[in-house]
Scaffold this active site. Structure first.
Site, PDB file in Angstrom:
ATOM      1  N   ARG A  29      -3.257  -4.173 -17.711  1.00  0.00           N
ATOM      2  CA  ARG A  29      -3.188  -2.747 -17.628  1.00  0.00           C
ATOM      3  C   ARG A  29      -4.056  -2.271 -16.547  1.00  0.00           C
ATOM      4  NH1 ARG A  29       0.728  -1.739 -21.053  1.00  0.00           N
ATOM      5  NH2 ARG A  29       0.871  -3.181 -23.157  1.00  0.00           N
ATOM      6  N   ASP A  30      -3.399  -1.442 -15.587  1.00  0.00           N
ATOM      7  CA  ASP A  30      -4.398  -1.031 -14.719  1.00  0.00           C
ATOM      8  C   ASP A  30      -5.289   0.138 -15.130  1.00  0.00           C
ATOM      9  OD1 ASP A  30      -3.913  -0.230 -11.404  1.00  0.00           O
ATOM     10  OD2 ASP A  30      -5.088   1.206 -12.489  1.00  0.00           O
ATOM     11  N   ILE A  31      -6.639   0.311 -14.958  1.00  0.00           N
ATOM     12  CA  ILE A  31      -7.613   1.085 -15.676  1.00  0.00           C
ATOM     13  C   ILE A  31      -7.272   2.519 -15.080  1.00  0.00           C
ATOM     14  CG2 ILE A  31      -9.199   1.120 -13.709  1.00  0.00           C
ATOM     15  CD1 ILE A  31     -11.313   0.286 -15.563  1.00  0.00           C
ATOM     16  N   ASN A  87       0.554  -3.209  -2.100  1.00  0.00           N
ATOM     17  CA  ASN A  87      -0.026  -2.433  -0.989  1.00  0.00           C
ATOM     18  C   ASN A  87      -0.639  -3.443  -0.094  1.00  0.00           C
ATOM     19  OD1 ASN A  87       0.709  -0.113  -2.021  1.00  0.00           O
ATOM     20  ND2 ASN A  87      -1.191   0.150  -3.176  1.00  0.00           N
ATOM     21  N   VAL A  96      -8.436  -3.280  -3.659  1.00  0.00           N
ATOM     22  CA  VAL A  96      -8.887  -4.329  -4.437  1.00  0.00           C
ATOM     23  C   VAL A  96      -8.259  -5.535  -3.475  1.00  0.00           C
ATOM     24  CG1 VAL A  96      -8.968  -5.923  -6.370  1.00  0.00           C
ATOM     25  CG2 VAL A  96      -9.141  -3.473  -6.426  1.00  0.00           C
ATOM     26  N   HIS A 100      -2.164  -8.003  -5.592  1.00  0.00           N
ATOM     27  CA  HIS A 100      -1.747  -7.730  -6.930  1.00  0.00           C
ATOM     28  C   HIS A 100      -0.210  -6.694  -6.928  1.00  0.00           C
ATOM     29  CE1 HIS A 100      -4.568  -5.047  -5.196  1.00  0.00           C
ATOM     30  NE2 HIS A 100      -4.063  -4.125  -5.692  1.00  0.00           N
ATOM     31  N   HIS A 102       1.705  -4.247  -8.354  1.00  0.00           N
ATOM     32  CA  HIS A 102       1.838  -3.076  -9.576  1.00  0.00           C
ATOM     33  C   HIS A 102       3.402  -2.947 -10.029  1.00  0.00           C
ATOM     34  CE1 HIS A 102      -1.739  -0.556  -7.856  1.00  0.00           C
ATOM     35  NE2 HIS A 102      -1.289  -1.338  -6.854  1.00  0.00           N
TER      36      HIS A 102
HETATM   37  P1  5GP Z   1      -4.620  -0.980  -4.865  1.00  0.00           P
HETATM   38  O1  5GP Z   1      -5.245   0.198  -4.545  1.00  0.00           O
HETATM   39  O2  5GP Z   1      -5.462  -2.143  -4.314  1.00  0.00           O
HETATM   40  O3  5GP Z   1      -3.040  -1.350  -4.462  1.00  0.00           O
HETATM   41  O4  5GP Z   1      -4.621  -1.245  -6.387  1.00  0.00           O
HETATM   42  C1  5GP Z   1      -5.713  -1.408  -6.976  1.00  0.00           C
HETATM   43  C2  5GP Z   1      -5.416  -1.212  -8.624  1.00  0.00           C
HETATM   44  O5  5GP Z   1      -6.621  -1.575  -9.173  1.00  0.00           O
HETATM   45  C3  5GP Z   1      -5.856   0.307  -8.532  1.00  0.00           C
HETATM   46  O6  5GP Z   1      -4.564   0.955  -9.092  1.00  0.00           O
HETATM   47  C4  5GP Z   1      -6.944   0.571  -9.684  1.00  0.00           C
HETATM   48  O7  5GP Z   1      -6.728   1.617 -10.594  1.00  0.00           O
HETATM   49  C5  5GP Z   1      -7.010  -0.879 -10.171  1.00  0.00           C
HETATM   50  N1  5GP Z   1      -8.513  -1.249 -10.664  1.00  0.00           N
HETATM   51  C6  5GP Z   1      -9.617  -0.972 -10.025  1.00  0.00           C
HETATM   52  N2  5GP Z   1     -10.786  -1.247 -10.543  1.00  0.00           N
HETATM   53  C7  5GP Z   1     -10.051  -2.104 -12.003  1.00  0.00           C
HETATM   54  C8  5GP Z   1     -10.552  -2.533 -12.971  1.00  0.00           C
HETATM   55  O8  5GP Z   1     -12.035  -2.732 -13.093  1.00  0.00           O
HETATM   56  N3  5GP Z   1      -9.813  -2.793 -14.112  1.00  0.00           N
HETATM   57  C9  5GP Z   1      -8.511  -2.742 -14.037  1.00  0.00           C
HETATM   58  N4  5GP Z   1      -7.747  -2.820 -15.054  1.00  0.00           N
HETATM   59  N5  5GP Z   1      -7.983  -2.056 -12.966  1.00  0.00           N
HETATM   60  C10 5GP Z   1      -8.721  -1.776 -11.933  1.00  0.00           C
END
Ligand code: 5GP
Ligand code: ZN
Length: 114
Positions: A29-31, A87, A96, A100, A102
């Protein structure tokens, strides 16, 4: 990649809320959820961005979608509908740098995204 957040999750050094795992992918799950269901599906192997995907990783990328499909079924959103997004780099909002997928669902999603 010792300094990669998601590699630390794969290694078990950081423990996210895991909803699915197999030999190739991990889903948790996303944080900071943007929908009632917001799960990230990642390859266990480190790949920084879509731009870094190699031909021999084609099956692994398919496994991300099969993982997302399993999670959607498990979460009860498969029939109603959901969105998968990956993304790539700064302009798309990637924060990140371990790819990944979403998986977003549990509400109606507008189009186009911002
Ligand atoms: P991006 O912006 O790279 O497409 O998505 C990165 C996602 O990772 C974001 O939706 C963010 O909320 C999630 N995320 C960042 N740090 C953590 C973490 O420590 N744990 C979890 N579960 N999700 C994270
Ligand atoms: Zn990584």
């Amino acid at each position: 990649m010792s300094d990669c957040l998601f590699c630390k999750m794969v290694a078990g050094e950081i423990k996210p809320d895991v909803v699915y795992e197999d030999d190739a992918v991990l889903a948790f799950r996303d944080i900071n959820p943007q929908a009632p269901v917001h799960v990230l599906v990642i390859p266990k192997q480190h790949i920084s961005t879509i731009n870094d995907i190699q031909d021999e990783q084609a099956e692994l990328i398919g496994r991300l979608y099969l993982g997302a499909k399993s999670v959607a079924e498990q979460e009860g959103i498969a029939a109603h509908g959901y969105r998968t997004v990956m993304n790539c780099n700064a302009a798309a909002g990637q924060t990140v740098f371990h790819i990944h997928l979403h998986l977003l669902g549990g509400r109606n999603l507008s189009w186009p995204p911002g």
